[in-house]
Design a protein around this motif. Structure first.
Motif, PDB file in Angstrom:
ATOM      1  N   ASP A  48     -18.241  23.704  79.792  1.00 55.12           N
ATOM      2  CA  ASP A  48     -19.563  24.445  79.845  1.00 55.12           C
ATOM      3  C   ASP A  48     -20.359  24.094  80.950  1.00 55.12           C
ATOM      4  N   GLN A  49     -20.429  23.095  81.515  1.00 62.30           N
ATOM      5  CA  GLN A  49     -21.082  22.639  82.979  1.00 62.30           C
ATOM      6  C   GLN A  49     -20.368  23.386  83.923  1.00 62.30           C
ATOM      7  N   LEU A  50     -19.083  23.380  84.007  1.00 63.27           N
ATOM      8  CA  LEU A  50     -18.380  23.989  85.208  1.00 63.27           C
ATOM      9  C   LEU A  50     -18.505  25.515  85.172  1.00 63.27           C
ATOM     10  N   THR A  51     -18.560  25.972  83.913  1.00 62.05           N
ATOM     11  CA  THR A  51     -18.793  27.481  83.865  1.00 62.05           C
ATOM     12  C   THR A  51     -20.077  27.768  84.192  1.00 62.05           C
ATOM     13  N   GLU A  52     -21.065  27.234  83.637  1.00 63.84           N
ATOM     14  CA  GLU A  52     -22.327  27.598  83.994  1.00 63.84           C
ATOM     15  C   GLU A  52     -22.752  27.381  85.371  1.00 63.84           C
ATOM     16  N   SER A  53     -22.213  26.541  86.315  1.00 69.91           N
ATOM     17  CA  SER A  53     -22.322  26.337  87.519  1.00 69.91           C
ATOM     18  C   SER A  53     -21.515  27.273  88.390  1.00 69.91           C
ATOM     19  N   GLY A  54     -20.671  28.227  87.755  1.00 72.85           N
ATOM     20  CA  GLY A  54     -19.813  29.023  88.567  1.00 72.85           C
ATOM     21  C   GLY A  54     -18.435  28.782  89.268  1.00 72.85           C
ATOM     22  N   LEU A  55     -18.010  27.309  88.846  1.00 71.68           N
ATOM     23  CA  LEU A  55     -17.057  26.714  89.431  1.00 71.68           C
ATOM     24  C   LEU A  55     -15.769  26.918  88.730  1.00 71.68           C
ATOM     25  N   MET A  56     -16.045  27.592  87.520  1.00 69.40           N
ATOM     26  CA  MET A  56     -14.699  27.920  86.644  1.00 69.40           C
ATOM     27  C   MET A  56     -15.114  29.036  85.735  1.00 69.40           C
ATOM     28  N   THR A  57     -14.053  30.048  85.656  1.00 64.00           N
ATOM     29  CA  THR A  57     -14.120  31.379  84.824  1.00 64.00           C
ATOM     30  C   THR A  57     -12.855  31.212  83.979  1.00 64.00           C
ATOM     31  N   GLU A  58     -13.012  31.874  82.901  1.00 65.78           N
ATOM     32  CA  GLU A  58     -12.155  32.327  81.759  1.00 65.78           C
ATOM     33  C   GLU A  58     -11.186  33.267  82.294  1.00 65.78           C
ATOM     34  N   VAL A  59      -9.826  33.212  82.365  1.00 64.37           N
ATOM     35  CA  VAL A  59      -9.150  34.330  82.688  1.00 64.37           C
ATOM     36  C   VAL A  59      -8.026  34.565  81.739  1.00 64.37           C
ATOM     37  N   THR A  60      -7.952  35.991  81.444  1.00 69.11           N
ATOM     38  CA  THR A  60      -6.932  36.090  80.358  1.00 69.11           C
ATOM     39  C   THR A  60      -5.795  36.868  81.005  1.00 69.11           C
ATOM     40  N   ARG A  61      -4.610  36.365  80.794  1.00 66.79           N
ATOM     41  CA  ARG A  61      -3.446  37.008  81.374  1.00 66.79           C
ATOM     42  C   ARG A  61      -2.642  37.800  80.348  1.00 66.79           C
ATOM     43  N   GLN A  62      -2.501  39.190  80.703  1.00 65.78           N
ATOM     44  CA  GLN A  62      -1.830  39.975  79.682  1.00 65.78           C
ATOM     45  C   GLN A  62      -0.312  39.822  79.677  1.00 65.78           C
ATOM     46  N   SER A  63       0.518  40.595  78.799  1.00 66.87           N
ATOM     47  CA  SER A  63       1.895  40.595  78.764  1.00 66.87           C
ATOM     48  C   SER A  63       2.439  41.016  80.022  1.00 66.87           C
ATOM     49  N   ASP A  64       1.671  42.100  80.484  1.00 68.09           N
ATOM     50  CA  ASP A  64       2.292  42.749  81.746  1.00 68.09           C
ATOM     51  C   ASP A  64       2.067  41.952  83.100  1.00 68.09           C
ATOM     52  N   GLY A  65       1.564  40.766  82.766  1.00 68.93           N
ATOM     53  CA  GLY A  65       1.176  40.065  84.072  1.00 68.93           C
ATOM     54  C   GLY A  65      -0.332  40.169  84.835  1.00 68.93           C
ATOM     55  N   SER A  66      -0.969  41.250  84.270  1.00 63.17           N
ATOM     56  CA  SER A  66      -2.144  41.796  84.567  1.00 63.17           C
ATOM     57  C   SER A  66      -3.129  40.366  84.284  1.00 63.17           C
ATOM     58  N   GLU A  67      -4.185  39.971  85.216  1.00 64.15           N
ATOM     59  CA  GLU A  67      -5.129  39.101  84.887  1.00 64.15           C
ATOM     60  C   GLU A  67      -6.669  39.652  84.613  1.00 64.15           C
ATOM     61  N   TRP A  68      -7.372  39.161  83.761  1.00 64.68           N
ATOM     62  CA  TRP A  68      -8.748  39.829  83.543  1.00 64.68           C
ATOM     63  C   TRP A  68      -9.742  38.610  83.270  1.00 64.68           C
ATOM     64  N   ILE A  69     -10.896  38.919  83.745  1.00 69.03           N
ATOM     65  CA  ILE A  69     -12.016  38.100  83.378  1.00 69.03           C
ATOM     66  C   ILE A  69     -13.065  39.158  82.826  1.00 69.03           C
ATOM     67  N   THR A  70     -14.042  38.343  82.180  1.00 69.45           N
ATOM     68  CA  THR A  70     -15.310  39.151  81.471  1.00 69.45           C
ATOM     69  C   THR A  70     -16.349  38.850  82.379  1.00 69.45           C
ATOM     70  N   ASP A  71     -17.153  40.094  82.680  1.00 67.34           N
ATOM     71  CA  ASP A  71     -18.270  40.064  83.733  1.00 67.34           C
ATOM     72  C   ASP A  71     -19.689  39.784  82.750  1.00 67.34           C
ATOM     73  N   ALA A  72     -20.786  39.560  83.342  1.00 68.39           N
ATOM     74  CA  ALA A  72     -21.990  39.115  82.543  1.00 68.39           C
ATOM     75  C   ALA A  72     -22.312  40.404  81.628  1.00 68.39           C
ATOM     76  N   ASP A  73     -21.886  41.596  81.514  1.00 65.52           N
ATOM     77  CA  ASP A  73     -22.158  42.561  80.786  1.00 65.52           C
ATOM     78  C   ASP A  73     -21.052  42.545  79.406  1.00 65.52           C
ATOM     79  N   GLY A  74     -20.216  42.008  79.563  1.00 60.34           N
ATOM     80  CA  GLY A  74     -19.184  41.822  78.481  1.00 60.34           C
ATOM     81  C   GLY A  74     -17.954  42.764  78.794  1.00 60.34           C
ATOM     82  N   GLU A  75     -17.906  43.272  79.891  1.00 58.22           N
ATOM     83  CA  GLU A  75     -17.056  44.371  80.424  1.00 58.22           C
ATOM     84  C   GLU A  75     -15.569  43.590  81.231  1.00 58.22           C
TER      85      GLU A  75
END
Length: 193
Positions: A48-75
């Motif tokens: 949580d501390q790493l995420t809050e400080s901006g040093l870490m972001t949760e990345v989701t990898r899809q089955s087609d190989g594309s990677e996505w993150i969620t921005d501040a608006d939840g998009e």
């Protein structure tokens, strides 16, 4: 992907049951436990501390190989783990044969220009199509000939297809010596037959 105005309570047991999973009777020996660990042995508070400080972001990898993150608006936003801008998501439309493919047959040609068109575009007519063989056709014919030769050899000499164990069985049943290498066994059986 849905964005909620307020948090929804989720009963994990009910949700798992709706998917046909009895979470009380999961065979843990079949579960890939590597997905539960990052290998860094970090606590949730450290994450949580790493995420809050901006040093870490949760990345989701899809089955087609594309990677996505969620921005501040939840998009969902495309992400590139190699840095730089993420490539735009691929929206491939399947090609329809003979319609979406580039072909010289798609253009109209006056009859008096037919020969010129055929020469310039390397197109064969129905009459000459039988004479033209592609590289694949040639390779296929070569393989057929090779297989045919192998079958003829096997048909001419079935002894050559026998294993050492089978050769020894046949020689033993005929009261012949069963020692030696495969060639000797084959020769011994050929002289007998």
């Amino acid at each position: 992907f849905r964005r909620y105005d307020e948090a929804e309570a989720l009963d994990v047991r009910d949700y798992a049951a709706s998917l046909g999973v009895d979470i009380d009777n999961i065979n843990m020996s079949l579960v890939d436990k590597t997905m539960f660990s990052s290998g860094l042995n970090l606590t949730q508070s450290s994450l949580d501390q790493l995420t809050e400080s901006g040093l870490m972001t949760e990345v989701t990898r899809q089955s087609d190989g594309s990677e996505w993150i969620t921005d501040a608006d939840g998009e969902r936003v495309p992400f590139n783990s190699m840095g730089g801008e993420a490539p735009p998501p691929k929206e491939e439309k399947p090609a329809i044969p003979f319609l979406d493919t580039n072909s010289p047959w798609h253009s109209a040609v006056p009859v008096d220009k037919k020969e010129e068109f055929l020469q310039n575009n390397d197109v064969t007519t129905a009459e000459s199509a039988d004479k033209v063989k592609t590289e694949q056709d040639k390779k296929r014919d070569e393989k057929k000939l090779e297989l045919q030769k192998q079958r003829e050899q096997q048909a001419a000499d079935p002894i050559g297809t026998l294993t050492v164990a089978r050769l020894k069985e046949i020689l033993k049943s005929r009261g012949l010596k069963v020692t030696g290498n495969k060639k000797e066994l084959q020769d011994r059986l050929r002289t007998e037959v």
